[in-house]
Write an enzyme that holds these catalytic residues in place. Structure first.
Site, PDB file in Angstrom:
ATOM      1  N   ARG A 186       0.817  -1.221   0.000  1.00  0.00           N
ATOM      2  CA  ARG A 186       0.000   0.000   0.000  1.00  0.00           C
ATOM      3  C   ARG A 186       0.852   1.273   0.000  1.00  0.00           C
ATOM      4  O   ARG A 186       0.466   2.287   0.582  1.00  0.00           O
ATOM      5  CB  ARG A 186      -0.935   0.044   1.220  1.00  0.00           C
ATOM      6  CG  ARG A 186      -2.070  -0.959   1.174  1.00  0.00           C
ATOM      7  CD  ARG A 186      -3.192  -0.456   0.289  1.00  0.00           C
ATOM      8  NE  ARG A 186      -4.327  -1.346   0.320  1.00  0.00           N
ATOM      9  CZ  ARG A 186      -5.434  -1.138   1.030  1.00  0.00           C
ATOM     10  NH1 ARG A 186      -5.567  -0.064   1.748  1.00  0.00           N
ATOM     11  NH2 ARG A 186      -6.411  -2.002   0.989  1.00  0.00           N
ATOM     12  N   ARG A 189      -3.306   6.909   1.050  1.00  0.00           N
ATOM     13  CA  ARG A 189      -3.773   8.154   1.673  1.00  0.00           C
ATOM     14  C   ARG A 189      -2.790   8.819   2.618  1.00  0.00           C
ATOM     15  O   ARG A 189      -2.979   9.975   2.979  1.00  0.00           O
ATOM     16  CB  ARG A 189      -5.100   7.887   2.401  1.00  0.00           C
ATOM     17  CG  ARG A 189      -6.251   7.697   1.440  1.00  0.00           C
ATOM     18  CD  ARG A 189      -7.420   7.005   2.106  1.00  0.00           C
ATOM     19  NE  ARG A 189      -7.050   5.633   2.424  1.00  0.00           N
ATOM     20  CZ  ARG A 189      -7.867   4.739   2.950  1.00  0.00           C
ATOM     21  NH1 ARG A 189      -9.098   5.079   3.259  1.00  0.00           N
ATOM     22  NH2 ARG A 189      -7.461   3.515   3.196  1.00  0.00           N
ATOM     23  N   ARG A 219      -6.307  11.481  -6.091  1.00  0.00           N
ATOM     24  CA  ARG A 219      -7.570  10.813  -5.768  1.00  0.00           C
ATOM     25  C   ARG A 219      -8.728  11.805  -5.896  1.00  0.00           C
ATOM     26  O   ARG A 219      -9.799  11.471  -6.411  1.00  0.00           O
ATOM     27  CB  ARG A 219      -7.449  10.264  -4.355  1.00  0.00           C
ATOM     28  CG  ARG A 219      -8.690   9.829  -3.666  1.00  0.00           C
ATOM     29  CD  ARG A 219      -9.073   8.418  -4.031  1.00  0.00           C
ATOM     30  NE  ARG A 219     -10.071   7.948  -3.088  1.00  0.00           N
ATOM     31  CZ  ARG A 219     -11.299   8.430  -3.019  1.00  0.00           C
ATOM     32  NH1 ARG A 219     -11.684   9.375  -3.844  1.00  0.00           N
ATOM     33  NH2 ARG A 219     -12.133   7.969  -2.114  1.00  0.00           N
ATOM     34  N   ASP A 267      -6.967  -2.546  -7.364  1.00  0.00           N
ATOM     35  CA  ASP A 267      -7.512  -3.132  -6.145  1.00  0.00           C
ATOM     36  C   ASP A 267      -7.897  -4.582  -6.394  1.00  0.00           C
ATOM     37  O   ASP A 267      -8.234  -4.950  -7.523  1.00  0.00           O
ATOM     38  CB  ASP A 267      -8.737  -2.365  -5.655  1.00  0.00           C
ATOM     39  CG  ASP A 267      -9.025  -2.683  -4.194  1.00  0.00           C
ATOM     40  OD1 ASP A 267      -8.386  -2.099  -3.313  1.00  0.00           O
ATOM     41  OD2 ASP A 267      -9.879  -3.569  -3.943  1.00  0.00           O
ATOM     42  N   TYR A 285     -15.136 -11.386   0.227  1.00  0.00           N
ATOM     43  CA  TYR A 285     -15.833 -10.126  -0.062  1.00  0.00           C
ATOM     44  C   TYR A 285     -17.033 -10.363  -0.968  1.00  0.00           C
ATOM     45  O   TYR A 285     -18.086  -9.737  -0.813  1.00  0.00           O
ATOM     46  CB  TYR A 285     -14.875  -9.123  -0.728  1.00  0.00           C
ATOM     47  CG  TYR A 285     -13.852  -8.538   0.219  1.00  0.00           C
ATOM     48  CD1 TYR A 285     -14.176  -7.440   1.028  1.00  0.00           C
ATOM     49  CD2 TYR A 285     -12.580  -9.068   0.327  1.00  0.00           C
ATOM     50  CE1 TYR A 285     -13.238  -6.897   1.898  1.00  0.00           C
ATOM     51  CE2 TYR A 285     -11.642  -8.532   1.194  1.00  0.00           C
ATOM     52  CZ  TYR A 285     -11.978  -7.452   1.977  1.00  0.00           C
ATOM     53  OH  TYR A 285     -11.058  -6.927   2.846  1.00  0.00           O
TER      54      TYR A 285
END
Ligand code: CP3
Length: 358
Positions: free
Chosen positions: A22, A26, A35, A72, A149
């Site tokens: 990652r 952010r 973003r 992703d 998921y």
């Protein structure tokens, strides 16, 4: 050859190559800006110029040894026809696939490129724009984690819905795993064709599988994916990340054919080296006495606690140096035990690089 690829080929380097899971994200102000330009996270993933930019940002700022494609793991279910959105502050939401009938509503694997083509375009752009010494890593979610998921429709603390289906109807659940396995082979094959030099399989929730289910739904699909990629692209290394696998790590390393395993922060690195590293990288004589029989040994990646990227200080420098020392003489890629978090401080990434590279 690029340092990351040398280590994946079994070489031990004096200074291990470094990258962070990652690493685009952010915690970087420049990521938050790109973003915002994209409007949404998915728009960012599917816009090659912007996804390329997000991938390059941490390379420019820190000079890591590898870049990981910005995308992703949930793009595969999205491409299979599942609705997907990212809810601000809450994470992903999908329309759940709860049974075999739900599988029938998904799109066939040979149509996923209609959605995923922009990702391959991002890889192709990166293959041209990355600095020469930086390796390009493609990735996908491993079938079990992606299934967790798809079945729950969101992230869950214990993957309860997928585990319940697995025990109620192992055959039906196995069909979901097979479908994701096929889609993943296709997706990674295309990433490699576009220029990815290594690929990583993220099984972030492998730790919730009981041992026999771990063999069936984590090891078996990974073994199939590695074999299919090896047939199409001999020598392109796969990094497996069965996070939370604990005592099952050595069996995963021995049985799947991966070139490296990524270790979470709970794994003692000395134990991992004894059970999974080639015991002498020059003689190729296999790992130590704790290893499963016939295991050739793999490179190890990890396993610094990501919290140290939030707290910094002497604990960061000391722990990083201890990990480097524990792996001296064995093929090691320096990384965290899980993704860097949004509250990490970029200054501590610099500090980490100084500690590892000296
Ligand atoms: O820099 C990189 O590592 C490359 C890009 C990357 C992302 N996600 C970008 C991302 C990679 C390799 C992933 C993998 C991923 N995605 C995993 C496996 C690794 C892990 O962390 O366990 C998983 C489980 C996902 C699914 C996912 N994506 C969740 C649960 C979330 C929401 C939670 C969160 O962290 O926000 C995401 C969103 C996501 N993926 C973001 C990024 C940068 C944040 C989204 C944003 O910018 O708003």
């Amino acid at each position: 050859m690029k340092n990351l690829l040398r280590v994946l080929g079994g070489e031990a380097l004096d200074v291990p190559p470094v990258w962070l899971m990652r690493q685009a994200g952010r915690y970087l102000p420049e990521y938050r800006a790109v973003r915002a330009r994209a409007g949404s996270f998915l728009e960012l993933c599917y816009t090659p110029e912007l996804a390329e930019e997000a991938t390059l940002q941490p390379i420019r700022r820190f000079g890591f040894d590898a870049a990981i494609l910005f995308a992703d793991i949930l793009l595969v279910p999205h491409a299979l026809g599942q609705e997907l959105r990212f809810v601000e502050g809450e994470g992903p939401r999908l329309d759940p696939v709860g049974d075999v009938a739900g599988l029938g509503r998904l799109r066939p694997v040979d149509e996923i490129d209609e959605v995923l083509a922009p990702v391959y375009e991002t890889v192709a752009r990166l293959a041209r724009s990355l600095p020469g010494e930086v390796a390009l890593i493609g990735f996908a979610g491993a079938p079990w984690t992606v299934a967790s998921y798809m079945v729950a429709g969101r992230g869950t603390p214990d993957q309860g819905p997928a585990r319940a289906w697995m025990y109620r109807d192992g055959q039906g659940f196995g069909r979901l795993i097979d479908l994701i396995t096929q889609a993943t082979v296709h997706y990674l094959d295309r990433q490699i064709e576009a220029g990815a030099e290594a690929v990583m399989l993220f099984d972030s929730w492998a730790g919730s599988l009981a041992p026999e289910m771990f063999v069936r739904f984590a090891i078996d699909p990974a073994r199939k994916i590695v074999a299919a990629l090896e047939a199409r692209h001999p020598g392109v290394p796969v990094i497996g990340f069965p996070r939370g696998a604990g005592a099952m790590y050595p069996e995963f390393a021995a049985a799947t054919g991966v070139a490296a395993v990524a270790l979470d922060s709970a794994v003692p690195l000395g134990w991992a080296r004894d059970t999974m590293s080639p015991s002498d990288s020059s003689s190729n004589s296999g790992p130590g006495p704790g290893a499963p029989e016939g295991a050739p040994g793999v490179a190890l990646q990890g396993n610094l606690d990501p919290m140290l990227m939030v707290t910094g200080g002497a604990a960061l420098t000391e722990t990083a140096r201890r990990l480097v020392a524990a792996m001296r003489g064995a093929p090691h890629i320096f990384n965290l035990g899980h993704g860097i978090t949004p509250d990490a401080d970029p200054a501590y990434v610099e500090q980490l690089l100084r500690a590892v590279r000296g």
